[in-house]
Design an enzyme around this catalytic site. Structure first.
Site, short mmCIF file in Angstrom:
data_model
loop_
_atom_site.label_atom_id
_atom_site.label_comp_id
_atom_site.label_asym_id
_atom_site.label_seq_id
_atom_site.Cartn_x
_atom_site.Cartn_y
_atom_site.Cartn_z
N ASN A 10 37.95 29.54 47.50
CA ASN A 10 38.65 29.59 46.27
C ASN A 10 38.54 28.82 45.63
O ASN A 10 39.28 28.20 45.76
CB ASN A 10 40.28 29.67 46.86
CG ASN A 10 40.92 30.70 45.46
OD1 ASN A 10 41.27 30.45 44.96
ND2 ASN A 10 42.69 30.15 45.39
N LYS A 12 39.37 29.18 42.20
CA LYS A 12 40.46 29.17 41.28
C LYS A 12 39.40 29.45 39.76
O LYS A 12 38.72 29.96 39.91
CB LYS A 12 41.11 28.26 41.66
CG LYS A 12 41.96 27.84 42.89
CD LYS A 12 43.13 26.83 42.79
CE LYS A 12 43.49 26.73 44.32
NZ LYS A 12 44.93 26.13 44.64
N GLU A 168 49.41 29.38 54.16
CA GLU A 168 49.60 28.29 53.12
C GLU A 168 50.40 27.81 52.48
O GLU A 168 51.66 28.85 51.50
CB GLU A 168 48.73 29.09 51.94
CG GLU A 168 47.29 29.36 52.66
CD GLU A 168 46.11 29.51 50.35
OE1 GLU A 168 45.01 28.62 51.34
OE2 GLU A 168 46.69 29.79 50.34
N GLY A 174 46.51 21.65 47.52
CA GLY A 174 46.37 21.14 45.84
C GLY A 174 47.28 19.95 45.75
O GLY A 174 46.74 19.69 44.62
N SER A 213 45.12 22.18 51.77
CA SER A 213 44.71 20.38 51.08
C SER A 213 43.44 20.36 52.54
O SER A 213 43.51 19.12 53.31
CB SER A 213 45.88 19.84 51.33
OG SER A 213 46.23 19.51 50.07
C1 PEP Z 1 44.33 27.17 48.25
O1 PEP Z 1 44.24 27.24 46.49
O2 PEP Z 1 44.16 28.60 48.65
C2 PEP Z 1 44.07 26.19 48.72
C3 PEP Z 1 44.64 26.30 49.83
O3 PEP Z 1 43.89 25.08 48.20
P1 PEP Z 1 43.73 23.54 48.27
O4 PEP Z 1 42.87 23.70 49.39
O5 PEP Z 1 43.21 23.45 46.77
O6 PEP Z 1 44.75 22.88 48.59
#
Ligand code: PEP
Length: 255
Positions: A10, A12, A168, A174, A213
């Site tokens: 992802n 973003k 999640e 993040g 993360s």
């Molecule tokens: C996400 O945005 O779905 C995500 C898991 O971000 P990160 O891996 O940066 O925590």
């Protein structure tokens, strides 16, 4: 039941067209011929066409980060499932916590989007997860089950079987602070049980990712858990060499 783990990137709101093209040029050869995992790249809408072209002839799949529930009409700024299909998109992330928190998406809208994705032949990566306050209040399971029940209302067992759920925890996204493999595994087991109670054996086919993360160093701990079938990766999916290392680690940890 053997489920192929799905590792989804992802991006973003990162990478312009040139940066997306550079990523594909480096990442695609780095994972060529890798067995045992399915890889999906979800760039911003503006880079979908470029990434889609770059993935032609590879086993990597194209995903989108969002869509609207309607096919067309007066919905300024929105993108429809048909438009995504037109670009070769196969997966769509729905209900991401940033969509819920920043853009006010509620369970009813997410359910309508999941239904619409099925009608248009797209596979949803449905995100669910609790905030830190909800976890500390002991509400993790209740929140996740509520989000899951709402978003999957009205699905057929066949549709449920092909769904991807991404667990999640919001506090892990993040932040560099991942859930422990044991905690993530416990929630993913609840998710599968909840799907089983409503859709029966479809629960054996449904893939459940952990996200929050995930890095090359920790992905294998998650991947070893019986109810975790891959990862949804934000920050660590932006660097081609790092993401290739993450995908290789996940493939190596395959149960
Ligand atoms: C996400 O945005 O779905 C995500 C898991 O971000 P990160 O891996 O940066 O925590």
């Amino acid at each position: 039941m053997v489920r192929t783990p799905l590792i989804a990137a992802n991006w973003k709101m990162h990478k312009n067209v040139a940066e997306a093209g550079t990523f594909i040029g480096l990442f695609s050869p780095a994972v060529a011929g890798l067995d045992g995992v399915e890889i999906v790249l979800c760039p911003p809408f503006t880079a979908l066409a470029t990434v889609g072209r770059g993935l032609l002839g590879t086993s990597l799949a194209l995903g989108a980060q969002n869509m609207y529930k309607e096919e067309q009409g007066a919905f300024t700024g929105e993108v429809s499932p048909g438009m995504l299909r037109d670009l070769g998109v196969k997966y769509v992330i729905l209900g991401h916590s940033e969509r819920r928190a920043i853009f006010g998406e509620d369970d009813a809208l997410i359910q309508a989007k999941v239904q619409s994705a099925y009608r248009h032949g797209l596979t949803s990566i449905l995100c669910v997860g609790e905030t830190l306050a909800e976890r500390e209040a002991g509400q993790t399971e209740a929140v996740v089950v509520r989000q899951l029940e709402a978003a999957t209302a009205g699905l057929s067992p066949d549709q449920a079987a092909s769904l991807v759920v991404a667990y999640e925890p919001v506090w892990a996204i993040g932040t560099g602070r991942n859930a422990s493999a044991a905690d993530a595994s416990a929630v993913c087991t609840v998710i599968r049980a909840q799907i089983r109670s409503r859709f029966g054996p479809a629960a054996d086919s449904l893939r459940i990712q952990y996200g929050g993360s995930v890095k090359p160093e920790n992905v294998s701990e998650f991947q070893k858990q019986p109810d975790i079938d891959g990862a949804l990766v934000g920050g660590a999916s932006l660097d081609p060499a790092g993401f290739a290392a993450l995908v290789r680690a996940a493939a190596g940890a395959n149960r």
